[in-house]
Design a protein around this motif. Structure first.
Motif, PDB file in Angstrom:
ATOM      1  N   ASP A 161      27.327   9.952  34.016  1.00  0.00           N
ATOM      2  CA  ASP A 161      28.316  10.747  33.283  1.00  0.00           C
ATOM      3  C   ASP A 161      28.867  11.868  34.174  1.00  0.00           C
ATOM      4  OD1 ASP A 161      27.894   9.149  31.106  1.00  0.00           O
ATOM      5  OD2 ASP A 161      26.482  10.512  30.124  1.00  0.00           O
ATOM      6  N   LYS A 162      27.966  12.561  34.839  1.00  0.00           N
ATOM      7  CA  LYS A 162      28.403  13.662  35.711  1.00  0.00           C
ATOM      8  C   LYS A 162      29.247  13.129  36.861  1.00  0.00           C
ATOM      9  CE  LYS A 162      26.637  17.744  38.131  1.00  0.00           C
ATOM     10  NZ  LYS A 162      27.602  17.614  39.218  1.00  0.00           N
ATOM     11  N   TYR A 163      28.853  11.980  37.385  1.00  0.00           N
ATOM     12  CA  TYR A 163      29.613  11.394  38.498  1.00  0.00           C
ATOM     13  C   TYR A 163      31.023  11.023  38.051  1.00  0.00           C
ATOM     14  CZ  TYR A 163      31.202   7.964  41.905  1.00  0.00           C
ATOM     15  OH  TYR A 163      31.939   7.277  42.817  1.00  0.00           O
ATOM     16  N   ASN A 164      31.143  10.406  36.860  1.00  0.00           N
ATOM     17  CA  ASN A 164      32.464  10.001  36.365  1.00  0.00           C
ATOM     18  C   ASN A 164      33.344  11.225  36.128  1.00  0.00           C
ATOM     19  OD1 ASN A 164      31.818   7.300  36.420  1.00  0.00           O
ATOM     20  ND2 ASN A 164      31.054   7.260  34.320  1.00  0.00           N
ATOM     21  N   THR A 165      32.754  12.302  35.540  1.00  0.00           N
ATOM     22  CA  THR A 165      33.530  13.523  35.290  1.00  0.00           C
ATOM     23  C   THR A 165      34.007  14.145  36.606  1.00  0.00           C
ATOM     24  OG1 THR A 165      32.277  13.934  33.273  1.00  0.00           O
ATOM     25  CG2 THR A 165      33.463  15.797  34.239  1.00  0.00           C
ATOM     26  N   ASP A 166      33.078  14.270  37.537  1.00  0.00           N
ATOM     27  CA  ASP A 166      33.435  14.869  38.825  1.00  0.00           C
ATOM     28  C   ASP A 166      34.432  14.003  39.587  1.00  0.00           C
ATOM     29  OD1 ASP A 166      31.705  16.869  38.205  1.00  0.00           O
ATOM     30  OD2 ASP A 166      30.060  16.165  39.485  1.00  0.00           O
ATOM     31  N   TYR A 167      34.288  12.680  39.471  1.00  0.00           N
ATOM     32  CA  TYR A 167      35.194  11.783  40.202  1.00  0.00           C
ATOM     33  C   TYR A 167      36.607  11.871  39.646  1.00  0.00           C
ATOM     34  CZ  TYR A 167      37.189   7.540  42.147  1.00  0.00           C
ATOM     35  OH  TYR A 167      38.004   6.650  42.801  1.00  0.00           O
ATOM     36  N   ALA A 168      36.735  11.963  38.295  1.00  0.00           N
ATOM     37  CA  ALA A 168      38.064  12.078  37.688  1.00  0.00           C
ATOM     38  C   ALA A 168      38.732  13.381  38.120  1.00  0.00           C
ATOM     39  CB  ALA A 168      37.940  12.017  36.159  1.00  0.00           C
ATOM     40  N   ASP A 169      37.952  14.468  38.117  1.00  0.00           N
ATOM     41  CA  ASP A 169      38.505  15.757  38.558  1.00  0.00           C
ATOM     42  C   ASP A 169      38.922  15.703  40.027  1.00  0.00           C
ATOM     43  OD1 ASP A 169      38.946  18.701  38.115  1.00  0.00           O
ATOM     44  OD2 ASP A 169      37.407  18.801  39.691  1.00  0.00           O
ATOM     45  N   PHE A 170      38.054  15.068  40.850  1.00  0.00           N
ATOM     46  CA  PHE A 170      38.371  14.947  42.274  1.00  0.00           C
ATOM     47  C   PHE A 170      39.643  14.123  42.485  1.00  0.00           C
ATOM     48  CE2 PHE A 170      37.997  12.196  46.029  1.00  0.00           C
ATOM     49  CZ  PHE A 170      38.012  13.153  47.025  1.00  0.00           C
ATOM     50  N   THR A 171      39.788  13.035  41.726  1.00  0.00           N
ATOM     51  CA  THR A 171      40.968  12.169  41.861  1.00  0.00           C
ATOM     52  C   THR A 171      42.240  12.918  41.482  1.00  0.00           C
ATOM     53  OG1 THR A 171      39.599  10.230  41.348  1.00  0.00           O
ATOM     54  CG2 THR A 171      41.978   9.989  41.130  1.00  0.00           C
ATOM     55  N   GLN A 172      42.171  13.696  40.388  1.00  0.00           N
ATOM     56  CA  GLN A 172      43.349  14.453  39.955  1.00  0.00           C
ATOM     57  C   GLN A 172      43.757  15.473  41.013  1.00  0.00           C
ATOM     58  OE1 GLN A 172      45.213  13.860  37.276  1.00  0.00           O
ATOM     59  NE2 GLN A 172      46.612  15.426  38.050  1.00  0.00           N
ATOM     60  N   LYS A 173      42.761  16.159  41.584  1.00  0.00           N
ATOM     61  CA  LYS A 173      43.064  17.149  42.622  1.00  0.00           C
ATOM     62  C   LYS A 173      43.673  16.479  43.856  1.00  0.00           C
ATOM     63  CE  LYS A 173      39.583  20.554  41.264  1.00  0.00           C
ATOM     64  NZ  LYS A 173      38.346  21.265  41.632  1.00  0.00           N
ATOM     65  N   MET A 174      43.144  15.315  44.218  1.00  0.00           N
ATOM     66  CA  MET A 174      43.677  14.610  45.378  1.00  0.00           C
ATOM     67  C   MET A 174      45.117  14.161  45.126  1.00  0.00           C
ATOM     68  SD  MET A 174      41.663  14.616  47.916  1.00  0.00           S
ATOM     69  CE  MET A 174      42.425  13.317  48.883  1.00  0.00           C
ATOM     70  N   LEU A 175      45.429  13.678  43.887  1.00  0.00           N
ATOM     71  CA  LEU A 175      46.793  13.250  43.563  1.00  0.00           C
ATOM     72  C   LEU A 175      47.756  14.436  43.609  1.00  0.00           C
ATOM     73  CD1 LEU A 175      46.136  10.740  40.630  1.00  0.00           C
ATOM     74  CD2 LEU A 175      46.881  10.199  42.952  1.00  0.00           C
ATOM     75  N   THR A 176      47.307  15.597  43.066  1.00  0.00           N
ATOM     76  CA  THR A 176      48.159  16.792  43.091  1.00  0.00           C
ATOM     77  C   THR A 176      48.449  17.220  44.525  1.00  0.00           C
ATOM     78  OG1 THR A 176      47.229  17.523  40.973  1.00  0.00           O
ATOM     79  CG2 THR A 176      48.330  19.181  42.334  1.00  0.00           C
ATOM     80  N   ALA A 177      47.366  17.241  45.339  1.00  0.00           N
ATOM     81  CA  ALA A 177      47.545  17.643  46.725  1.00  0.00           C
ATOM     82  C   ALA A 177      48.450  16.662  47.472  1.00  0.00           C
ATOM     83  CB  ALA A 177      46.171  17.724  47.410  1.00  0.00           C
TER      84      ALA A 177
END
Length: 358
Positions: free
Chosen positions: A230-246
């Motif tokens: 669960d923690k991995y999925n949450t962190d991965y989604a946040d990481f993906t969103q930040k990477m897309l924004t950047a």
């Protein structure tokens, strides 16, 4: 509680007999001493020297027994010098086997050397030895002598040495080196049987406890895994969103940079084109004026010089057009005084740079 037999300790006088001899409280006969040694060492001859009590042929029907030492049931016999035995005459027919024997004689209280004849036969057998658990005699055989019919001289080849054969005699050894472990193994087997019984009785309970422990371990491990996922999925989604924004910002900045660069290139190109057109117009007018001035006046070398200057101007204009087309500008490197920079071989150094139009 005392042992039934023990020793040895000093005796004390507890009285006197009718003849006046002292009566001792710890007086013992030889049996206790023989018992002691029979429990410590085995029957047999000494292993050294090698010819201890060895039987050898002598003269006629006589044999020699070498000096030696022997133990029989805790009592010993010792001959410091050779001993000789004269055997009975040979049988008139067939053959016999005669045994040379060291005998413990309780009746006469001694250890003695004797021989005993076996029965004469085509295939004779040795005489039996007297070896009872208890009795007046106990015998060990030193050698077996085969006597042919009517033989008058004993040869060494007739004698078979049996001293080292444990079924006849043997060599003295330490009995303590041999341990009887039967009692120990009886106790060990009893312990093993008891242990196996307890193990079998508790095995089912052991299986239940192990299964319970396994289920608890599996539950904890599964909970830990789910929490991690669960923690991995949450962190991965946040990481993906930040990477897309950047990445989107990077594309936007890159597009703005290229647009600005393209506009600058267009502006620079227009300015250069205007300057070239003005330069061309000015130079053409100046040339025409000059040409009108000198026209008709040039001849010979002067005309050739003018032609060369014109060719040089054409080459420069062609080179300038080439630089514009290739978008690569080059020029001679010179000092502030206007002198060209050259290599050691005299070649003029040039600088070259590119510009892009987007």
């Amino acid at each position: 509680m005392d042992f039934q037999e023990y020793g040895y300790f000093d005796s004390e006088i507890v009285g006197y007999d009718e003849e006046g001899f002292p009566i001792l409280d710890r007086a013992q006969n030889s049996e206790i001493f023989a018992l002691f040694w029979s429990k410590m060492i085995s029957n047999g001859v000494l292993g050294a020297p090698a010819d201890c009590l060895m039987v050898q042929a002598d003269e006629g029907m006589s044999v020699k027994v070498n000096p030696g030492f022997i133990i029989i049931n805790g009592r010993f016999g010792y001959n410091p010098k050779p001993a000789y035995l004269t055997l009975d005459n040979a049988p008139s027919q067939y053959r016999r086997i005669t045994a040379v024997i060291a005998r413990l004689n309780h009746i006469d209280r001694k250890i003695e050397l004797i021989f005993r004849n076996g029965d004469a036969a085509v295939n004779p057998t040795p005489p039996e030895l007297i070896q009872p658990k208890s009795g007046d005699y106990y015998e060990l055989c030193l050698a077996l002598i085969k006597v042919e019919s009517n033989q008058t001289v004993i040869m060494q080849s007739n004698i078979t040495d049996t001293r080292y054969d444990i079924t006849y005699c043997g060599v003295v050894t330490n009995l303590i080196g041999t341990l009887d472990l039967s009692v120990f193994f009886t106790q060990l087997n009893a312990f093993y049987d008891e242990y196996v019984k307890k193990f079998n009785d508790n095995y089912a309970d052991f299986i239940l406890k192990m299964d319970s422990a396994y289920q608890s371990y599996y539950t904890q491990l599964n909970d830990l895994y789910n929490t991690y996922v669960d923690k991995y999925n949450t962190d991965y989604a946040d990481f993906t969103q930040k990477m897309l924004t950047a990445y989107s910002k990077y594309l936007s900045d890159l597009s703005a940079f290229f647009t600005a660069l393209q506009n600058k290139g267009y502006n620079d190109m227009a300015e250069i084109t205007q300057r070239l057109a003005a330069f061309e117009s000015d130079r053409e007018a100046a040339f025409d004026a000059w040409f009108e001035l000198v026209k008709g006046k040039m001849s010979g070398d002067v005309a050739a010089s003018v032609v060369l200057e014109l060719l040089e101007c054409e080459e420069r204009i062609a080179e300038l057009e080439n630089m514009l087309i290739r978008r690569k500008i080059h020029a001679h490197l010179a000092t502030e005084d206007g002198y060209n920079l050259t290599t050691e071989s005299g070649d003029i150094l040039e600088a070259e740079w590119c510009y892009a139009v987007i």
